[in-house]
Design an enzyme around this catalytic site. Structure first.
Site, PDB file in Angstrom:
ATOM      1  N   GLU A  63       0.860  -1.193   0.000  1.00 48.28           N
ATOM      2  CA  GLU A  63       0.000   0.000   0.000  1.00 48.28           C
ATOM      3  C   GLU A  63       0.899   1.247   0.000  1.00 48.28           C
ATOM      4  O   GLU A  63       1.814   1.348   0.792  1.00 48.28           O
ATOM      5  CB  GLU A  63      -0.909  -0.032   1.246  1.00 48.28           C
ATOM      6  CG  GLU A  63      -1.623   1.248   1.585  1.00 48.28           C
ATOM      7  CD  GLU A  63      -2.496   1.800   0.461  1.00 48.28           C
ATOM      8  OE1 GLU A  63      -3.299   1.067  -0.120  1.00 48.28           O
ATOM      9  OE2 GLU A  63      -2.347   3.012   0.155  1.00 48.28           O
ATOM     10  N   ASP A  90       5.169   1.736  -3.437  1.00 48.77           N
ATOM     11  CA  ASP A  90       4.497   1.807  -4.728  1.00 48.77           C
ATOM     12  C   ASP A  90       4.587   0.404  -5.332  1.00 48.77           C
ATOM     13  O   ASP A  90       5.695  -0.068  -5.635  1.00 48.77           O
ATOM     14  CB  ASP A  90       5.194   2.838  -5.618  1.00 48.77           C
ATOM     15  CG  ASP A  90       4.517   2.991  -6.967  1.00 48.77           C
ATOM     16  OD1 ASP A  90       3.904   2.017  -7.456  1.00 48.77           O
ATOM     17  OD2 ASP A  90       4.612   4.081  -7.548  1.00 48.77           O
ATOM     18  N   ASP A 113      -7.187   2.676  -9.042  1.00 47.42           N
ATOM     19  CA  ASP A 113      -7.366   3.706 -10.068  1.00 47.42           C
ATOM     20  C   ASP A 113      -8.695   4.458  -9.994  1.00 47.42           C
ATOM     21  O   ASP A 113      -9.496   4.428 -10.934  1.00 47.42           O
ATOM     22  CB  ASP A 113      -7.227   3.067 -11.458  1.00 47.42           C
ATOM     23  CG  ASP A 113      -5.955   2.243 -11.575  1.00 47.42           C
ATOM     24  OD1 ASP A 113      -4.941   2.661 -10.989  1.00 47.42           O
ATOM     25  OD2 ASP A 113      -5.978   1.189 -12.223  1.00 47.42           O
ATOM     26  N   LYS A 117      -9.015  12.334 -13.906  1.00 43.92           N
ATOM     27  CA  LYS A 117      -8.365  13.376 -14.706  1.00 43.92           C
ATOM     28  C   LYS A 117      -7.181  12.811 -15.488  1.00 43.92           C
ATOM     29  O   LYS A 117      -6.468  11.937 -14.996  1.00 43.92           O
ATOM     30  CB  LYS A 117      -7.891  14.496 -13.786  1.00 43.92           C
ATOM     31  CG  LYS A 117      -9.058  15.118 -13.040  1.00 43.92           C
ATOM     32  CD  LYS A 117      -8.691  16.442 -12.418  1.00 43.92           C
ATOM     33  CE  LYS A 117      -9.936  17.078 -11.862  1.00 43.92           C
ATOM     34  NZ  LYS A 117      -9.883  17.330 -10.438  1.00 43.92           N
ATOM     35  N   ASP A 149     -15.499  -0.442  -9.100  1.00 45.07           N
ATOM     36  CA  ASP A 149     -16.879   0.038  -9.218  1.00 45.07           C
ATOM     37  C   ASP A 149     -17.015   1.035 -10.368  1.00 45.07           C
ATOM     38  O   ASP A 149     -18.050   1.664 -10.518  1.00 45.07           O
ATOM     39  CB  ASP A 149     -17.366   0.661  -7.895  1.00 45.07           C
ATOM     40  CG  ASP A 149     -16.410   1.686  -7.323  1.00 45.07           C
ATOM     41  OD1 ASP A 149     -15.357   1.950  -7.952  1.00 45.07           O
ATOM     42  OD2 ASP A 149     -16.697   2.231  -6.239  1.00 45.07           O
ATOM     43  N   GLU A 189     -15.419  -2.721  -1.433  1.00 46.17           N
ATOM     44  CA  GLU A 189     -16.382  -3.724  -1.897  1.00 46.17           C
ATOM     45  C   GLU A 189     -17.535  -3.853  -0.898  1.00 46.17           C
ATOM     46  O   GLU A 189     -18.710  -3.916  -1.297  1.00 46.17           O
ATOM     47  CB  GLU A 189     -15.661  -5.069  -2.044  1.00 46.17           C
ATOM     48  CG  GLU A 189     -16.512  -6.188  -2.560  1.00 46.17           C
ATOM     49  CD  GLU A 189     -15.726  -7.499  -2.640  1.00 46.17           C
ATOM     50  OE1 GLU A 189     -14.593  -7.566  -2.115  1.00 46.17           O
ATOM     51  OE2 GLU A 189     -16.241  -8.445  -3.237  1.00 46.17           O
TER      52      GLU A 189
HETATM   53  C1  LIG Z   1      -9.732   3.173  -4.113  1.00 40.98           C
HETATM   54  S1  LIG Z   1      -8.565   2.620  -2.940  1.00 40.98           S
HETATM   55  C2  LIG Z   1      -9.059   0.925  -2.661  1.00 40.98           C
HETATM   56  C3  LIG Z   1      -8.546   0.399  -1.346  1.00 40.98           C
HETATM   57  C4  LIG Z   1      -8.879  -1.079  -1.085  1.00 40.98           C
HETATM   58  N1  LIG Z   1      -8.207  -1.958  -2.006  1.00 40.98           N
HETATM   59  C5  LIG Z   1     -10.372  -1.328  -1.136  1.00 40.98           C
HETATM   60  O1  LIG Z   1     -10.842  -1.948  -2.113  1.00 40.98           O
HETATM   61  O2  LIG Z   1     -11.068  -0.868  -0.216  1.00 40.98           O
HETATM   62  C6  LIG Z   1      -7.061   2.426  -3.882  1.00 40.98           C
HETATM   63  C7  LIG Z   1      -5.880   2.133  -2.972  1.00 40.98           C
HETATM   64  O3  LIG Z   1      -4.728   1.874  -3.775  1.00 40.98           O
HETATM   65  C8  LIG Z   1      -3.626   2.544  -3.184  1.00 40.98           C
HETATM   66  N2  LIG Z   1      -2.641   2.757  -4.243  1.00 40.98           N
HETATM   67  C9  LIG Z   1      -2.732   3.608  -5.289  1.00 40.98           C
HETATM   68  N3  LIG Z   1      -1.662   3.522  -6.081  1.00 40.98           N
HETATM   69  C10 LIG Z   1      -0.850   2.588  -5.509  1.00 40.98           C
HETATM   70  C11 LIG Z   1       0.424   2.048  -5.855  1.00 40.98           C
HETATM   71  N4  LIG Z   1       1.079   2.475  -6.941  1.00 40.98           N
HETATM   72  N5  LIG Z   1       0.971   1.108  -5.059  1.00 40.98           N
HETATM   73  C12 LIG Z   1       0.306   0.684  -3.943  1.00 40.98           C
HETATM   74  N6  LIG Z   1      -0.901   1.165  -3.571  1.00 40.98           N
HETATM   75  C13 LIG Z   1      -1.473   2.091  -4.341  1.00 40.98           C
HETATM   76  C14 LIG Z   1      -4.233   3.822  -2.630  1.00 40.98           C
HETATM   77  O4  LIG Z   1      -3.412   4.433  -1.656  1.00 40.98           O
HETATM   78  C15 LIG Z   1      -5.533   3.296  -2.064  1.00 40.98           C
HETATM   79  O5  LIG Z   1      -5.391   2.829  -0.738  1.00 40.98           O
END
Ligand SMILES: C[S@@+](CC[C@H](N)C(=O)[O-])C[C@H]1O[C@@H](n2cnc3c(N)ncnc32)[C@H](O)[C@@H]1O
Length: 209
Positions: A63, A90, A113, A117, A149, A189
């Site tokens: 994360e 990342d 994602d 934008k 979603d 979810e």
């Molecule tokens: C919309 S949230 C969904 C969180 C979780 N998976 C859920 O379904 O409730 C997207 C998550 O991906 C993480 N994220 C975005 N880009 C990332 C990356 N390059 N590497 C790791 N995590 C990332 C964000 O910080 C965020 O916690």
């Protein structure tokens, strides 16, 4: 509590569970010898904790947000889920230097994602190059599960999977699946279910070498 007594803000950046630079051996991050699963961008971590509680695999979560990686790793340790580990990073960068090739049984990418934008395009997690990385790490017969979603995003992911030689639909009916087959809900979810909102789910099987 007076202003003078207000505790300083927690600097999660400094205490987040990170890995050192250099090659990463995924097989040594979690003890035991169960199949390795990845939870990419686990956010508040429900999917990681739920899956770890099933005790069918070793779960490695990645994360990018320091706060959530810290909190989920703390919770994981508190619950003595020794078959899991939450890491800050990342996922694209970290998995790019991870190995050995083929060591992963399954990767979960729950609701990545959320950006709309164009200037955020470089943040996109699921891309052709990320699928290349996952195809390298997931062994033959292994699985990639992606759900979102955002209908347009699901269509984009489906097109990427269709074009990728390393992934194929698990059955004859394409990549779409109606329900989450893994019984471990992500936070987003669960909220979608509560709100009665649709979720678009894709399951792919790793093919080839
Ligand atoms: C919309 S949230 C969904 C969180 C979780 N998976 C859920 O379904 O409730 C997207 C998550 O991906 C993480 N994220 C975005 N880009 C990332 C990356 N390059 N590497 C790791 N995590 C990332 C964000 O910080 C965020 O916690």
């Amino acid at each position: 509590m007076t202003a003078a007594e207000t505790p300083p803000p927690i600097r999660y950046e400094a205490i987040a569970p990170s890995l050192p630079d250099g090659p990463i051996d995924l097989t040594t991050l979690v003890p035991g010898d169960g199949p390795i699963e990845l939870d990419v961008g686990f956010g508040r971590g429900r999917s990681l904790i739920d899956r770890a509680r099933q005790r069918v695999s070793r779960v490695i979560g990645i994360e990018i947000k320091a706060k959530w990686s810290f909190k989920v790793e703390e919770r994981r340790a508190r619950e003595e889920l020794h078959n899991a580990r939450a890491i800050r990073g990342d996922a694209r960068e970290l998995l790019g230097r991870a190995g050995p090739d083929g060591c992963v049984r399954r990767a979960f990418v729950h609701f990545p994602d959320p950006w709309w934008k164009k200037r955020h395009a470089k943040r996109m997690v699921v891309s052709e190059s990320f699928l290349d990385t996952l195809a390298r790490l997931i062994g033959p017969g292994g699985e990639l599960y992606v759900q979102t979603d955002v209908e347009e995003r699901a269509a984009e992911y489906e097109a990427l999977l269709t074009d990728h030689p390393g992934f194929a639909p698990p059955g004859g009916d394409g990549f779409r699946v109606a329900t989450n087959p893994f019984d471990a809900l992500s936070n987003r979810e669960a909220r979608a279910a509560e709100d009665g909102l649709p979720v678009y789910r894709l399951l792919a099987r790793r093919v080839g070498h």
